[in-house]
Enzyme design. Structure first.
Site, short mmCIF file in Angstrom:
data_model
loop_
_atom_site.label_atom_id
_atom_site.label_comp_id
_atom_site.label_asym_id
_atom_site.label_seq_id
_atom_site.Cartn_x
_atom_site.Cartn_y
_atom_site.Cartn_z
N LYS A 22 0.83 -1.21 0.00
CA LYS A 22 0.00 0.00 0.00
C LYS A 22 0.87 1.26 0.00
O LYS A 22 0.64 2.18 -0.79
CB LYS A 22 -0.89 -0.01 1.25
N ASN A 23 1.85 1.31 0.89
CA ASN A 23 2.60 2.56 1.05
C ASN A 23 3.61 2.82 -0.06
O ASN A 23 4.29 3.84 -0.07
CB ASN A 23 3.28 2.59 2.43
N CYS A 117 -5.57 12.86 13.34
CA CYS A 117 -5.54 11.45 12.96
C CYS A 117 -5.57 10.62 14.25
O CYS A 117 -5.11 11.09 15.29
CB CYS A 117 -4.26 11.19 12.17
N ARG A 122 0.12 14.36 13.36
CA ARG A 122 0.56 14.19 11.97
C ARG A 122 0.45 15.46 11.12
O ARG A 122 -0.29 15.49 10.13
CB ARG A 122 -0.18 13.02 11.31
N ASP A 307 4.60 0.54 12.07
CA ASP A 307 3.44 -0.15 11.50
C ASP A 307 3.34 -1.61 11.96
O ASP A 307 2.36 -2.29 11.63
CB ASP A 307 3.49 -0.10 9.96
N ARG A 399 -8.47 -0.84 4.52
CA ARG A 399 -7.59 0.17 3.93
C ARG A 399 -6.22 -0.42 3.62
O ARG A 399 -5.51 0.09 2.76
CB ARG A 399 -7.38 1.32 4.92
#
Ligand code: EPU
Length: 419
Positions: A22-23, A117, A122, A307, A399
């Site tokens: 994803k990133n 967030c 952030r 993460d 997500r």
């Protein structure tokens, strides 16, 4: 609203494939804005955040064609609107990644300012400061970042403090079409930055040092489209490996890139798991009845990834022994702790450290997902808990984890999506 229902206790065994990262997919899709001809992106994960990025590009008038294999062709020749609207930015902060490319290519952009967030404040000040240093004029008006530049952006020396992943990516993309040389110091060294740089290089960019903390970009007049395949998702792979260290069993993950997971793998080995790997696969064998507790501190790559922090809090909650897990990247990334506590976890928060006493068994309970990785930690907790766990608000999981219940089911977990 969908929920996940998990009945814990089954060991995990079998083989699965890693999805695209994803990133890495998000900045690569944003980089299509820099190209004069279509960019083809393969190995895109089927995730809500990827759909949001495609929707964002589409809302600007960009032509997005999706094939069944989730290969996407992005053609920006029809772009007519240089605006990232709040409705999309508020659902995905990574929308800020269009700021650099829009400014560099179209010399103006309006990007809604992302708000707060669940995992921390952030801010995006570093992105804005960097664009200003490259010659952009930026005003914050009506909740929007309004940016423009007369002529091309100018190469500049940008020093990140703290190191920022998407900040580094935004500057790299902007610098590719800037006039002159940009040097980024204290650049993010994350593998996703390397993947983006490789894609940009395939488009004709001149980038040196991606993967180190000094990146030098020599601006070029234009970039072409290219065909690029997104790297495997190291956080997804790390999450499944951690699941097996908790449940026991033997799982092989194909199309992975274990080279980028060394800090996670070395911690998993300390739990008692055996890990074998090749260039593009990794296998975990967990014969111990319980993992040993592991203390850790998160940090930018190559340190232990933030993460993966929540998943290790779950592991430690049922491990033999006591541990501490310290979060240094985000100030509020411990929302999972209270949910794991609802399942019986013995965890106390002291500032940015979770102090965890491993217990024999978690007990299934209704819990709520609060952000992406927190949700993953609740899935792992559910897999080893006694009885049934239902996880609410799983749109957070969707997500970032492609078909999580299907992959876990293939490995023998008792998990289903219910509404
Ligand atoms: N920061 C600032 N100002 C800025 C930018 C960042 O103070 O302008 C601070 C942040 O508040 C944070 C630290 O710098 O304390 C690092 O944040 P960074 O900018 O590196 O995070 P990011 O780029 O917004 C990416 C990933 C995150 C991942 C972090 C850290 C993407 C799309 N997102 O976020 O992924 O946690 O780097 O590795 O690449 C996730 O996938 O669940 C996720 C949150």
């Amino acid at each position: 609203m969908d929920k996940l229902l998990i009945r814990g206790g089954a060991p995990l065994n079998g083989e699965i494939y890693a999805s695209g990262a994803k990133n890495s997919a998000l900045p690569i899709l944003a980089s299509s804005l820099l190209a004069d001809s279509p960019l083809k992106v393969g190995n895109l994960p089927h995730l809500n955040d990827v759909t949001t990025m495609l929707e964002l590009l589409g809302s600007m008038g960009v032509d997005v064609m999706l094939s069944d294999e989730m290969e996407v062709q992005v053609d920006t020749s029809s772009i007519h609107n240089l605006n990232a609207r709040y409705e999309l930015v508020k659902t995905m902060r990574a929308s800020i990644l269009v700021l650099g490319p829009l400014l560099a290519k179209f010399r103006q952009a309006t990007v809604a300012l992302p708000g707060g967030c669940a995992i921390g404040s952030r801010p995006v000040n570093l992105h804005i400061d960097a664009m200003r240093a490259m010659g952009a004029q930026i005003d914050i008006e009506d909740g929007n970042i309004k940016a423009k530049v007369n002529g091309r952006l100018k190469g500049a020396k940008i020093i990140f403090e703290p190191v920022s992943v998407t900040g580094t990516e935004n500057v790299i993309m902007a610098a590719c079409l800037a006039d002159g040389i940009t040097v980024i110091e204290n650049a993010a060294r994350e593998p996703e930055v390397i993947d983006l740089a490789n894609c940009l290089a395939a488009m004709g960019a001149k980038i040196k040092g991606a993967g180190t903390d000094v990146i030098t970009i020599e601006g070029v007049e234009s970039l072409d489209g290219a065909s690029f395949s997104v790297m495997p998702d190291r956080v997804e792979v790390g999450t499944y490996l951690t699941a097996v260290a908790m449940t026991g069993g033997r799982v092989k993950i194909k199309s992975a890139k274990p080279e980028y997971l060394s800090s996670v793998i070395s911690k998993l080995e300390l739990t008692g798991a055996v890990i074998i790997s090749g260039e593009d696969w990794v296998e975990i064998v967990m014969n111990e009845s319980k993992p040993k507790a592991i203390s850790l501190t998160t940090g930018p790559y190559p340190s232990f990834p933030t993460d993966m922090q929540a998943q290790f809090v779950s592991l430690n909650a049922i491990a033999q022994g006591n541990s501490t897990v310290t979060e240094t990247v985000f100030e509020n990334r411990f929302m999972h702790v209270q949910e794991i506590a609802r399942m019986g976890g013995n965890i106390i928060l002291k500032g940015n450290t979770a102090v965890i006493e491993g217990i024999k068994k978690l007990k299934g309970a209704p819990v709520m997902a609060t952000d992406l990785r927190a949700s993953a930690s609740l899935v792992l907790a559910g897999l080893v808990a006694e009885g049934a766990t239902t996880i609410d608000r799983i749109y957070h999981i969707d997500r970032g984890y492609e078909r999580i219940e299907e992959k876990l089911k293939m490995l023998g977990a008792d998990i289903e999506r219910i509404s």
